[in-house]
Design an enzyme around this catalytic site. Structure first.
Site: not given
Ligand code: C5P
Length: 396
Positions: A207-208
């Site tokens: 993810a980010n």
């Protein structure tokens, strides 16, 4: 002018409550009628008699007395605008959570009229993350904010938290009650927002740090200008913007499918921070750590590029495709190259080397075929409003 407009004024506890007497005088002079609800906290700072005299009406301060008299539902149906001024930190928190334990909170929950809050509190209370989170939630629900102003407080202290001055509050109320133009009525706009989650196995993902704040604010701003908005959002904690169709997705491939299903659209705005790569072969079962063994490598595969796909010529290409470029260096140069590479029309470029990701403010460049505009640092909601206005101009 406010002729014939009905304002329901909720006065909660703050030393600034005396200012609403002047606001009420000005609002009535401008033609509005003002009905007041006084909370127990508000009554510590302004008297029921003073409010009754200045509104020219009985003041409501007791849920049960109001039930016998007019009823909270009828009170809630009465106004063109519910104005909470001053709005204390406590009342804002109650509104956020939908509490209904007195007349003011019952009416706030029961009304379908637009609501505006004018906060007043000590700067530390205003800046507290709890208050800021409450304000963000209320704004996302379409509740309007008037002030607060920065300046001297009753205590020998200064900072943000001063109740907006009566004349400025009146101007804000007038603007809110003047029907806004809906330049994007009849237009369909597709917006992507948030991060994507790319599974590694059933419990782990790539993810980010994207919060979805900017993309969600853009969706809300476009809806406010009358657009029909489809928001395709990755996993975020943001509440759904009012009046927007939200499609929630996890991975980049799901996001692309949801975008394609939402076409045709007049405009597409890709504000999502889509993961460039996914695990090439996500495991069906949780990967096990085996003592002494080398950790397994994660082979990556390239994700589809949603912006480039939507920008490609075809019968369903939106008239205007807007991409985002989050860069940590050579902002304009990289963003210009990105515009060409992806084939989109505009790029909103932001420097994410600071606190932009997850933060409340953004400093952006708008890059169009005509050139580059540098916008000053502003709230993400204001970037959204300005971008929505520019889109409306471009489609006009
Ligand atoms: O290539 P990069 O991720 O820097 O480009 C950013 C822009 O491209 C953003 O508008 C983002 O929403 C979009 N994008 C996309 N699909 C991807 C990668 C980026 O739509 N797979």
């Amino acid at each position: 002018m406010l002729s014939g407009r009905k304002i329901l004024l909720i006065v909660s506890g703050s030393v600034a409550a005396y200012k609403v007497l002047e606001f009420t005088r000005l609002a009535r002079k401008a033609g509005a009628s003002v009905t007041a609800i006084l909370t127990a906290g508000g009554a510590r700072f302004v008297t029921k008699e003073a409010l009754a005299a200045i509104t020219g009406q009985a003041v409501h301060d007791d849920l049960w007395a109001a039930e016998a008299d007019i009823g909270h539902i009828r009170l809630a149906r009465l106004p063109d605008l519910v104005l909470v001024a001053p709005a204390s930190a406590d009342l804002l928190a109650k509104m956020t959570h939908g509490l209904a334990d007195d007349l003011a909170t019952c009416v706030l929950l029961a009304t379908r009229a637009p609501i505006m809050v004018a906060p007043a509190m000590n700067p530390a209370m205003w800046e507290n993350p709890a208050t800021q989170a409450n304000i963000a939630t209320l704004r996302a629900r379409g509740i309007m904010l008037a002030g607060p102003e920065v300046g001297a407080m009753a205590e020998p202290e200064s900072g943000p938290g001063r109740l907006i001055e009566p004349a400025a509050l009146l101007a804000t109320v007038e603007a809110a009650l003047t029907p806004t133009a809906q330049p994007l009525k009849g237009r369909h706009v597709l917006v992507t927002s948030g991060p994507t989650h790319e599974p590694i196995d059933p419990v782990r993902y790539i993810a980010n740090r994207s919060s979805g704040k900017q993309g969600h604010a853009i969706a809300a701003a476009l809806a406010a200008l009358g657009a029909r908005v489809t928001l395709v959002s990755g996993p975020v904690a943001q509440p759904d913007p009012k009046g927007v169709t939200v499609r929630r997705v996890e991975s980049a491939r799901d996001m692309l499918a949801a975008c394609e299903a939402a076409l045709p659209a007049d405009v597409a705005i890709c504000a999502a921070a889509v993961a460039d790569w996914r695990s090439a072969a996500a495991a069906d079962q949780k990967m096990k750590k085996i003592a002494g063994e080398v950790p397994p490598p994660i082979a990556l595969a390239l994700n589809p590029d949603i912006l480039a796909t939507l920008s490609a010529t075809g019968p369903h290409r939106p008239k205007l495709v807007v991409g985002f470029a989050a860069e940590t260096e050579k902002l304009e140069e990289h963003a210009r190259a990105k515009r060409r590479k992806k084939g989109c029309d505009w790029i909103v470029a932001n420097d994410v080397s600071g606190d932009v990701m997850g933060g409340a403010e953004n400093t952006v460049l708008l890059i169009t075929p005509k050139g580059t505009e540098a916008w000053p640092r502003m709230k993400k909601e204001d970037v959204a409003a300005k971008l929505a206005a520019r889109i409306a101009e471009a489609l006009a």
